[in-house]
Design a protein around this motif. Structure first.
Motif, PDB file in Angstrom:
ATOM      1  N   UNK A 105      45.558  42.161  35.477  1.00 54.97           N
ATOM      2  CA  UNK A 105      45.837  40.729  35.498  1.00 54.97           C
ATOM      3  C   UNK A 105      44.733  39.791  36.059  1.00 54.97           C
ATOM      4  N   UNK A 106      44.258  40.505  37.175  1.00 52.90           N
ATOM      5  CA  UNK A 106      43.037  39.761  37.983  1.00 52.90           C
ATOM      6  C   UNK A 106      41.676  39.333  37.005  1.00 52.90           C
ATOM      7  N   UNK A 107      41.617  40.399  35.965  1.00 52.81           N
ATOM      8  CA  UNK A 107      40.613  40.055  35.129  1.00 52.81           C
ATOM      9  C   UNK A 107      40.882  39.010  34.198  1.00 52.81           C
ATOM     10  N   UNK A 108      42.151  39.010  33.537  1.00 46.40           N
ATOM     11  CA  UNK A 108      42.694  37.996  32.828  1.00 46.40           C
ATOM     12  C   UNK A 108      42.675  36.268  33.639  1.00 46.40           C
ATOM     13  N   UNK A 109      42.966  36.342  34.898  1.00 46.52           N
ATOM     14  CA  UNK A 109      43.019  35.148  35.597  1.00 46.52           C
ATOM     15  C   UNK A 109      41.593  34.616  35.778  1.00 46.52           C
ATOM     16  N   UNK A 110      40.630  35.721  35.782  1.00 43.68           N
ATOM     17  CA  UNK A 110      39.198  35.137  35.595  1.00 43.68           C
ATOM     18  C   UNK A 110      38.458  34.936  34.315  1.00 43.68           C
ATOM     19  N   UNK A 113      38.245  39.357  28.994  1.00 43.81           N
ATOM     20  CA  UNK A 113      39.258  40.128  28.192  1.00 43.81           C
ATOM     21  C   UNK A 113      38.329  41.272  28.154  1.00 43.81           C
ATOM     22  N   UNK A 114      39.075  42.594  28.398  1.00 40.36           N
ATOM     23  CA  UNK A 114      38.332  44.072  28.688  1.00 40.36           C
ATOM     24  C   UNK A 114      38.441  44.844  27.421  1.00 40.36           C
ATOM     25  N   UNK A 115      37.248  45.088  27.043  1.00 43.35           N
ATOM     26  CA  UNK A 115      37.230  46.330  25.777  1.00 43.35           C
ATOM     27  C   UNK A 115      36.670  47.692  26.442  1.00 43.35           C
ATOM     28  N   UNK A 116      37.508  48.468  26.822  1.00 45.77           N
ATOM     29  CA  UNK A 116      37.359  49.786  27.567  1.00 45.77           C
ATOM     30  C   UNK A 116      36.472  49.430  28.832  1.00 45.77           C
ATOM     31  N   UNK A 117      35.155  49.707  28.803  1.00 52.70           N
ATOM     32  CA  UNK A 117      34.498  49.331  30.031  1.00 52.70           C
ATOM     33  C   UNK A 117      33.805  47.924  29.985  1.00 52.70           C
ATOM     34  N   UNK A 118      34.008  47.115  29.329  1.00 49.71           N
ATOM     35  CA  UNK A 118      33.346  45.968  29.184  1.00 49.71           C
ATOM     36  C   UNK A 118      33.992  44.902  28.992  1.00 49.71           C
ATOM     37  N   UNK A 119      33.901  43.675  29.865  1.00 48.83           N
ATOM     38  CA  UNK A 119      34.694  42.595  29.875  1.00 48.83           C
ATOM     39  C   UNK A 119      33.967  41.256  29.229  1.00 48.83           C
ATOM     40  N   UNK A 120      34.538  40.983  28.328  1.00 46.25           N
ATOM     41  CA  UNK A 120      34.000  39.720  27.336  1.00 46.25           C
ATOM     42  C   UNK A 120      34.495  38.294  28.033  1.00 46.25           C
ATOM     43  N   UNK A 121      33.492  37.609  28.609  1.00 46.29           N
ATOM     44  CA  UNK A 121      33.752  36.327  28.989  1.00 46.29           C
ATOM     45  C   UNK A 121      34.243  35.143  28.285  1.00 46.29           C
ATOM     46  N   UNK A 122      35.431  34.765  28.462  1.00 52.60           N
ATOM     47  CA  UNK A 122      36.129  33.847  27.489  1.00 52.60           C
ATOM     48  C   UNK A 122      35.518  32.623  27.486  1.00 52.60           C
ATOM     49  N   UNK A 123      35.048  31.744  28.418  1.00 59.32           N
ATOM     50  CA  UNK A 123      34.359  30.627  28.434  1.00 59.32           C
ATOM     51  C   UNK A 123      33.061  30.731  27.652  1.00 59.32           C
TER      52      UNK A 123
END
Length: 326
Positions: A105-110, A113-123
Motif C-alpha cells: 500500500x505504501x508503494x501505491x501511495x508513493x 507500481x510493482x512488477x516483481x522486484x521492480x517498481x515503475x514510477x507513475x509520474x
C-alpha cells in the motif's frame, strides 16, 4: 567450433549439454539454422519482458535482421518506452517476497507500481508518456484517421519528442530499434495495458472515438495478409517467450487461414520454440507441449519443436547471444 563465436556462445556450447540447458542450445541452433536457410522469425513477448530489460539483447536482434515480426502484450509495448524515459526513477525491491500488504500500500501511495522486484514510477513513466501519446491520438481523431496501437507508439518515438527524457542508451530500447526498422508488430488485447486504460478513459470522457484505435480483429486480418505474403520458401518460425495472449493470438493465424478461409496450401509455422516455466497441466494453454499444437493445425508433424522449461529472463538473452554470435 566456429572462430567467430564470442565468449558467451563458447560458454553455452561447452557447458549446456543436458536437460533444459541442452534444450536451450538446441533451440538456439534451430533458430540459427532456420534463418540461414532463408526463413523468417516471429518473436512473441509475454509477461513483463520489457521491464526485465530484454531490449538490451532484442534491440540488437532487430538491428541485425534476426526477427521479422513481433507479437507482444500492450504492457511490453509501453514498458520498453517507459524504461527508456524513466529508468533512473525506477525503484528496485530485492526483498519483494517479504513485503506485507501495508508495504504494498505504501508503494501505491508513493505512486510506484510493482512488477516483481521492480517498481515503475507513475509520474515519470505513465504520465510522461501520456501527454505526448494523447496529442498523437487526438491529431488522428481530429483528422478522422485510424492506426494500430504500435503505429501511434512509432509516431511518438520517431518524432523525437521523447529524446529530452532519455535515461538509458537508446540502442537498448527494442521499441526504438523496431520503430527505426519499421518492423511489424501485433498487439493482441492492447486494451489490457496502462495506455489502453488511459485511451479508454478519454473515450469514456468523450474526448476520443474508440474507432480511432484499430482493433484486435483488424490486427488478425492484417496478420493473415502478412503471413500469406511472407510464408513462401523456408517459411516463418515462431519463437514464444512466455505464454499468454502474445503467443496464443498470432499462432492461430495458420489454422484460421487453412480451416476458416480454406486456403489449403498455407504452410504451417516452420519452427517452434517456447520458453516457459508454465507446467504442463490440465487445461494450461501456456503449458501445452508443442505436439498438442499439431492437433490444432498450427504445427506440422515435421516442424522443429523446442521447449525450454525455465525463466525466460535468463534464457532468452542467452539464445539471442548465440544467434548474435556474442
Amino acid at each position: 567450433m566456429s572462430v567467430q563465436r564470442g565468449p558467451i556462445s563458447q560458454f553455452i556450447e561447452r557447458n549446456y549439454l543436458h536437460f533444459n540447458a541442452a534444450a536451450l542450445m538446441d533451440a538456439a541452433k534451430g533458430y540459427e539454422k532456420h534463418l540461414d536457410e532463408g526463413g523468417k522469425m516471429m518473436i512473441t513477448l509475454a509477461g513483463a519482458m520489457s521491464t526485465a530489460e530484454l531490449g538490451i539483447s532484442l534491440a540488437e536482434m532487430i538491428r541485425q535482421d534476426k526477427v521479422s515480426i513481433i507479437s507482444c502484450t500492450g504492457a511490453n509495448l509501453e514498458e520498453d518506452i517507459m524504461n527508456l524515459v524513466a529508468h533512473s526513477h525506477y525503484k528496485r525491491v530485492p526483498n519483494y517476497r517479504d513485503l506485507s500488504p501495508q508495504d504494498e500500500w505504501d508503494l501505491l501511495e508513493n505512486h510506484y507500481n510493482r512488477v516483481t522486484d521492480t517498481c515503475i514510477p507513475e509520474e515519470e513513466a505513465f504520465r510522461r508518456l501520456q501527454k505526448h501519446i494523447h496529442a498523437i491520438w487526438k491529431d488522428a481523431d481530429n483528422a478522422g484517421e485510424r492506426y494500430f496501437p504500435h503505429e501511434y507508439m512509432y509516431k511518438m518515438l520517431l518524432s523525437g519528442v521523447l529524446e529530452q527524457y532519455y535515461e538509458i542508451d537508446p540502442k537498448n530500447s527494442w521499441m526504438l530499434a523496431a520503430a527505426e526498422k519499421n518492423i511489424p508488430i501485433v498487439v493482441p488485447g492492447w486494451e489490457d495495458s496502462t495506455m489502453g486504460n488511459i485511451f479508454a478513459s478519454y473515450v469514456i470522457k468523450g474526448e476520443l472515438k474508440a474507432s480511432t484505435m484499430k482493433s484486435g480483429i483488424e490486427y488478425m486480418a492484417w496478420l493473415a495478409d502478412w503471413y500469406t505474403k511472407n510464408s513462401e520458401g523456408k517459411g516463418i518460425g515462431f519463437f514464444q517467450i512466455g505464454g499468454g495472449i502474445a503467443g496464443d493470438f498470432p499462432i492461430c493465424v495458420v489454422p484460421m487461414l487453412y480451416q476458416d478461409l480454406e486456403m489449403e496450401n498455407i504452410p504451417f509455422w516452420s519452427y517452434f520454440c517456447q520458453i516457459s516455466d508454465s507446467t504442463t497441466s490440465y487445461g494450461s494453454y501456456s503449458g501445452a507441449v508443442p505436439n498438442e499444437k499439431i492437433t490444432w493445425g498450427k504445427l506440422d508433424i515435421n516442424t522443429p519443436k523446442f521447449i525450454v522449461e525455465s525463466d525466460a529472463t535468463i534464457v532468452a538473452p542467452l539464445i539471442f547471444a548465440w544467434i548474435l554470435k556474442q
